[in-house]
Design an enzyme around this catalytic site. Sequence first.
Site, PDB file in Angstrom:
ATOM      1  N   HIS A 178       0.834  -1.201   0.000  1.00 26.59           N
ATOM      2  CA  HIS A 178       0.000   0.000   0.000  1.00 26.59           C
ATOM      3  C   HIS A 178       0.870   1.252   0.000  1.00 26.59           C
ATOM      4  O   HIS A 178       1.993   1.265   0.521  1.00 26.59           O
ATOM      5  CB  HIS A 178      -0.926   0.015   1.215  1.00 26.59           C
ATOM      6  CG  HIS A 178      -0.202   0.043   2.523  1.00 26.59           C
ATOM      7  ND1 HIS A 178       0.322   1.195   3.071  1.00 26.59           N
ATOM      8  CD2 HIS A 178       0.106  -0.946   3.391  1.00 26.59           C
ATOM      9  CE1 HIS A 178       0.910   0.923   4.214  1.00 26.59           C
ATOM     10  NE2 HIS A 178       0.802  -0.380   4.437  1.00 26.59           N
ATOM     11  N   GLY A 179       0.338   2.323  -0.589  1.00 26.09           N
ATOM     12  CA  GLY A 179       1.034   3.600  -0.539  1.00 26.09           C
ATOM     13  C   GLY A 179       1.154   4.097   0.892  1.00 26.09           C
ATOM     14  O   GLY A 179       0.551   3.540   1.817  1.00 26.09           O
TER      15      GLY A 179
ATOM     16  N   ASN B  17       4.868  -6.408   5.709  1.00 27.16           N
ATOM     17  CA  ASN B  17       5.252  -7.678   6.325  1.00 27.16           C
ATOM     18  C   ASN B  17       4.519  -8.885   5.767  1.00 27.16           C
ATOM     19  O   ASN B  17       5.071  -9.985   5.748  1.00 27.16           O
ATOM     20  CB  ASN B  17       5.081  -7.593   7.845  1.00 27.16           C
ATOM     21  CG  ASN B  17       6.178  -6.769   8.485  1.00 27.16           C
ATOM     22  OD1 ASN B  17       7.356  -7.102   8.397  1.00 27.16           O
ATOM     23  ND2 ASN B  17       5.809  -5.668   9.111  1.00 27.16           N
TER      24      ASN B  17
ATOM     25  N   SER C 297       0.706   5.440   4.364  1.00 30.79           N
ATOM     26  CA  SER C 297      -0.504   5.677   5.155  1.00 30.79           C
ATOM     27  C   SER C 297      -0.292   6.875   6.081  1.00 30.79           C
ATOM     28  O   SER C 297       0.834   7.359   6.251  1.00 30.79           O
ATOM     29  CB  SER C 297      -0.855   4.436   5.981  1.00 30.79           C
ATOM     30  OG  SER C 297       0.063   4.295   7.068  1.00 30.79           O
TER      31      SER C 297
ATOM     32  N   GLU D 134      -1.626  -6.856   7.287  1.00 32.07           N
ATOM     33  CA  GLU D 134      -0.306  -6.571   7.844  1.00 32.07           C
ATOM     34  C   GLU D 134      -0.072  -7.428   9.087  1.00 32.07           C
ATOM     35  O   GLU D 134      -1.007  -7.937   9.706  1.00 32.07           O
ATOM     36  CB  GLU D 134      -0.219  -5.074   8.191  1.00 32.07           C
ATOM     37  CG  GLU D 134       1.063  -4.624   8.876  1.00 32.07           C
ATOM     38  CD  GLU D 134       2.316  -4.877   8.069  1.00 32.07           C
ATOM     39  OE1 GLU D 134       2.622  -6.057   7.812  1.00 32.07           O
ATOM     40  OE2 GLU D 134       3.009  -3.903   7.709  1.00 32.07           O
TER      41      GLU D 134
ATOM     42  N   TRP E 124      -0.397   6.804   9.203  1.00 29.18           N
ATOM     43  CA  TRP E 124       0.447   6.384  10.324  1.00 29.18           C
ATOM     44  C   TRP E 124       1.878   6.126   9.895  1.00 29.18           C
ATOM     45  O   TRP E 124       2.787   6.273  10.707  1.00 29.18           O
ATOM     46  CB  TRP E 124      -0.164   5.163  11.008  1.00 29.18           C
ATOM     47  CG  TRP E 124      -1.282   5.509  11.948  1.00 29.18           C
ATOM     48  CD1 TRP E 124      -2.002   6.683  11.971  1.00 29.18           C
ATOM     49  CD2 TRP E 124      -1.803   4.695  12.993  1.00 29.18           C
ATOM     50  NE1 TRP E 124      -2.940   6.638  12.959  1.00 29.18           N
ATOM     51  CE2 TRP E 124      -2.850   5.427  13.612  1.00 29.18           C
ATOM     52  CE3 TRP E 124      -1.507   3.423  13.456  1.00 29.18           C
ATOM     53  CZ2 TRP E 124      -3.591   4.916  14.674  1.00 29.18           C
ATOM     54  CZ3 TRP E 124      -2.245   2.910  14.519  1.00 29.18           C
ATOM     55  CH2 TRP E 124      -3.274   3.654  15.123  1.00 29.18           C
ATOM     56  N   ASN E 125       2.102   5.726   8.642  1.00 26.94           N
ATOM     57  CA  ASN E 125       3.478   5.682   8.134  1.00 26.94           C
ATOM     58  C   ASN E 125       4.083   7.084   8.250  1.00 26.94           C
ATOM     59  O   ASN E 125       5.209   7.268   8.715  1.00 26.94           O
ATOM     60  CB  ASN E 125       3.524   5.271   6.666  1.00 26.94           C
ATOM     61  CG  ASN E 125       3.181   3.815   6.414  1.00 26.94           C
ATOM     62  OD1 ASN E 125       2.684   3.490   5.347  1.00 26.94           O
ATOM     63  ND2 ASN E 125       3.435   2.923   7.363  1.00 26.94           N
TER      64      ASN E 125
ATOM     65  N   THR F 241       1.444   0.346  12.957  1.00 29.00           N
ATOM     66  CA  THR F 241       0.079   0.286  12.438  1.00 29.00           C
ATOM     67  C   THR F 241      -0.563  -1.088  12.598  1.00 29.00           C
ATOM     68  O   THR F 241      -1.629  -1.220  13.181  1.00 29.00           O
ATOM     69  CB  THR F 241       0.047   0.703  10.956  1.00 29.00           C
ATOM     70  OG1 THR F 241       0.728   1.942  10.795  1.00 29.00           O
ATOM     71  CG2 THR F 241      -1.385   0.861  10.484  1.00 29.00           C
TER      72      THR F 241
END
Length: 230
Positions: free
Chosen positions: A9-10, A184, A12, A87, A14-15, A21
Site C-alpha cells: 500500500h502507498g 510484512n 498511510s 499486515e 500512520w506511516n 500500524t
Amino acid sequence: MVKLVFARHGESEWNKANLFTGWADVDLSEKGTQQAIDAGKLIKEAGIEFDKAYTSVLKRAIKTTNLALEASDQLWVPVEKSWRLNERHYGGLTGKNKAEAAEQFGDEQVHIWRRSYDVLPPKMDRDDEYSAHKDRRYASLDDSVIPDAENLKVTLERALPFWEDKIAPALKDGKNVFVGAHGNSIRALVKHIKKLSDDEIMDVEIPNFPPLVFEFDEKLNVVSEYYLGK
C-alpha cells in the site's frame, strides 16, 4: 511466463506519523494515494495485464489495489479480499510512535520486535480500541484465530494457506496476479517464494512504491524478480 505483482500500500497516515500500524485500519496519506496511482501507471507502461487480484481487508491496501487497477485500466479485474493478507499484527505496539517506543523499551528491543523472525511483540489487550476481537470484519472467524500479536513467522503461517489455496493455483493456471498488501505480509510471502532463511529475510525491505514483480515458469520457479520502473 506468468507474473505476480506485489504492491505494498502507498504511504498511510500512520506511516507518515511514524506509528506502528498493524491491523489498525488507517487510511492512505495524500502521498500514498499518488503512489498507488503511479503504481498503476507503471503497470500500464509495462504492459502487464491481470486476471486476478487479491488484497487484505484493510482500507489502505484495498484503496491501493483499486487505484492501481484503475490507473492501469484494469478496474474490472475481480478482487478478492482476505484477512490472511493483512499486515503483521503489532500487538501492544499498535498506535505507538516508533521513536517513543525506542525510548521506552530501548532501541535494541524495538529492533528485535520489528526485524526478528520469531520474537513476538507485547500482546494487545482485548479491550484495546484497536482490538480485532470486536471488529465486525472478523466476526466470521473463530476467536482463537484472531491474533493479539504476531511476528513474521506467525504472519507467514496465516498467509501461507491463502498462497496455497488461491495465489499459487492461479499462477499455475497461467494467470497474472496482482496482490495489494502490506510490508510484512509481502515479506512473509517473499520468504516462502524465494526460500529465504530466517536470517536472510531480516534484511528484506518492501517499499511503499514501486511494485515488486516476480516472473515464474510453469512449475513456479522464480525466473526473474524486479521493481517496476527500475
